[in-house]
Design a protein around this motif. Structure first.
Motif, short mmCIF file in Angstrom:
data_model
loop_
_atom_site.label_atom_id
_atom_site.label_comp_id
_atom_site.label_asym_id
_atom_site.label_seq_id
_atom_site.Cartn_x
_atom_site.Cartn_y
_atom_site.Cartn_z
N ALA A 117 0.82 -1.21 0.00
CA ALA A 117 0.00 0.00 0.00
C ALA A 117 0.86 1.26 0.00
CB ALA A 117 -0.94 -0.01 1.20
N VAL A 118 1.92 1.28 0.79
CA VAL A 118 2.81 2.45 0.83
C VAL A 118 3.53 2.61 -0.50
CG1 VAL A 118 4.87 3.40 1.92
CG2 VAL A 118 3.09 2.36 3.33
N THR A 119 3.96 1.52 -1.09
CA THR A 119 4.67 1.60 -2.37
C THR A 119 3.76 2.12 -3.47
OG1 THR A 119 6.10 -0.24 -1.73
CG2 THR A 119 5.99 0.29 -4.07
N PHE A 120 2.54 1.59 -3.55
CA PHE A 120 1.62 2.00 -4.61
C PHE A 120 1.15 3.44 -4.44
CE2 PHE A 120 0.05 -2.56 -5.69
CZ PHE A 120 1.31 -2.85 -6.20
N GLY A 155 3.03 6.60 -6.77
CA GLY A 155 1.76 7.31 -6.84
C GLY A 155 1.54 8.06 -8.14
N SER A 156 2.61 8.50 -8.78
CA SER A 156 2.47 9.24 -10.03
C SER A 156 2.63 8.36 -11.26
CB SER A 156 3.52 10.36 -10.08
OG SER A 156 4.83 9.82 -9.98
N VAL A 214 -4.87 7.95 -15.91
CA VAL A 214 -4.97 8.22 -14.49
C VAL A 214 -3.83 7.52 -13.76
CG1 VAL A 214 -7.46 8.49 -14.59
CG2 VAL A 214 -6.50 6.25 -14.15
N PRO A 215 -3.42 8.02 -12.59
CA PRO A 215 -2.40 7.31 -11.80
C PRO A 215 -2.99 6.02 -11.23
CG PRO A 215 -3.21 9.24 -10.62
CD PRO A 215 -3.81 9.30 -11.98
N THR A 224 -6.06 7.26 -2.13
CA THR A 224 -6.30 7.03 -3.56
C THR A 224 -6.66 8.29 -4.33
OG1 THR A 224 -8.64 6.54 -3.13
CG2 THR A 224 -7.10 4.70 -3.02
N GLN A 225 -7.10 9.34 -3.60
CA GLN A 225 -7.58 10.57 -4.24
C GLN A 225 -8.67 10.26 -5.26
OE1 GLN A 225 -6.66 14.01 -3.61
NE2 GLN A 225 -6.09 12.86 -1.77
#
Length: 446
Positions: free
Chosen positions: A152-155, A160-161, A181-182, A321-322
């Motif tokens: 989760a932290v890596t993704f 994230g970009s 989209v990212p 996730t924005q």
């Protein structure tokens, strides 16, 4: 399975009301931790005879979890059913109190007077208050939990970009395409969750021991896996008996309503902050609390031991996730309603490993802590007054529940409902932080 199905049904209805008529924020409604503590306080005040019977049953091999099913067809004592009905009565009372708080405008008034010195410690404590549950879940297998946290932290942060080209789509006019989209950030919670669940399923299929559970939890898991729930059962009010409205239920219901209302207001602020939206208007807070009250009323009538409140974990996942969207939340609400009408399908959710739940809590509630800390930039944190307010509120919010949990008998007023009211409120860290910081912020000059 039956209790879970009824709770999912009420949460689905409440989520639809919240996103369409309430605050209109992309908030999923769930039974929050603020319902759990008062419900446990009320359940602990059983009759001495029943307590001795339960202790005797639990002392026999293989019978510790024999009375986990509260449905009418289960072989349990009448005292257990009465206890569940009394907790449902407290949930019903909490829904009525939330409706009063929303209709009267008190929720919007309180939200308007909550400045950074109230929001910062309150949001931080909302995140920190779940560390015990997260540690308990993760302790079943720290490797599985850490794997989910790492993914989760890596993704969400390191990648994230990252934009995948196949996620671009053509525009209606012209031959160009929209920017992709990212993807990894958008699915930074779902992909690790699904991947780790698949790993756990493979390990279980290969008969590799990976989950360390104590005897009680293991028996509960066995009971859930062998309980033959029906495929279709539409819940209705009064199927397990109507909620009991006793003085104890009234006191605990008031405590439930106050704690969950403070949690929900914090969740509204948290959601707007994470989605970079304007702060919610007072009338929108009032509408949101009214819809949550309606959801709790429905949950109490259905016989569930917990009402509905805005989900901190789902709100923090939206921040990671924005991808805050009302239609997507409404689709999840529809899924909850469908699962609520099928106890057999709802029972499958109990097969999700506890370590996976713990990993999700570690990632999501950390966002709430960080968001609370970010509000310090709007206050003069070098001021001695502000330093004391923040430190005192947060320290007492962690100290008092620990003290009362170790020695609840010290709180005795001579009237049991009043004891339950104070104990239910003082055992909830969110209430203590919000009350102390709000009181000190508006009474201490500076």
């Amino acid at each position: 399975s039956e209790l879970l199905a009824r709770s999912l049904f009420a949460c689905g209805i409440s989520t639809v009301l919240q996103t369409s008529l309430g605050s209109r924020l992309p908030l999923v409604q769930i039974p929050s931790f603020e319902y759990l503590v008062p419900a446990m306080v009320l359940s602990s005040h059983l009759s001495p005879v029943y307590t001795r019977i339960t202790s005797l049953q639990n002392s026999l091999p293989g019978t510790a979890m024999a009375s986990t099913c509260p449905a009418p067809h289960c072989a349990i004592t009448g005292s257990r059913v009465a206890s569940l009905r009394e907790v449902s009565g407290a949930v019903l009372v909490s829904g009525l109190v939330q409706l009063v708080l929303g209709v009267s405008g008190m929720c919007g008034w309180a939200a308007r007077h909550c400045g950074p010195m109230v929001l910062a410690p309150s949001l931080s404590i909302i995140g920190l208050s779940a560390y015990k549950e997260a540690a308990f879940f993760c302790s079943t297998n720290w490797g599985i939990a850490l794997l989910l946290v790492l993914l989760a932290v890596t993704f969400s942060q390191h990648l994230g970009s990252c934009r995948l080209p196949f996620c671009a789509w053509p525009q209606a006019q012209g031959g160009s395409t929209e920017p992709s989209v990212p993807t990894l950030r958008t699915f930074s919670v779902l992909l690790p969750f699904a991947g780790v669940c698949i790993v756990c399923a493979i390990l279980s299929h290969l008969h590799i021991p990976w989950e360390s559970l104590d005897l009680a939890v293991a028996q509960l898991s066995w009971a859930n896996s062998t309980f033959h729930a029906p495929w279709l059962r539409i819940p209705y009010a009064g199927e397990w008996g109507w909620p009991l409205l006793t003085p104890r239920a009234l006191a605990v219901g008031i405590a439930m309503a106050i704690g969950c209302s403070m949690n929900s207001v914090g969740c509204y602020v948290l959601c707007g902050r994470l989605l970079q939206a304007p702060r919610l208007a007072p009338h929108a807070c009032n509408r949101g609390l009214c819809t949550e009250g309606l959801g709790s009323l429905l949950a109490g009538l259905l016989g569930t031991p917990g009402g509905t409140a805005a989900s901190i974990a789902n709100t923090c996942a939206t921040g990671l996730t924005q991808a805050g969207s009302r239609p997507s939340v409404q689709v999840s609400a529809l899924a909850c309603v469908v699962l609520g009408m099928s106890p057999r399908l709802a029972g499958l959710l109990t097969r999700i490993p506890l370590a996976v739940h713990g990993g999700v809590l570690c990632v999501t509630y950390a966002v709430a802590v960080g968001t609370g800390i970010s509000y310090f930039q709007y206050a003069d944190i070098d001021s001695g007054r502000n330093i004391f307010i923040v430190g005192f509120a947060m320290f007492m919010a962690l100290l008092v529940p620990r003290w009362l949990g170790a020695a609840p008998a010290h709180l005795v007023t001579g009237w049991v409902p009043l004891d339950l009211l104070f104990l239910s409120l003082l055992m909830v860290p969110v209430f203590l932080t919000g009350f102390l910081s709000f009181f000190l912020e508006n009474t201490v000059s500076g």
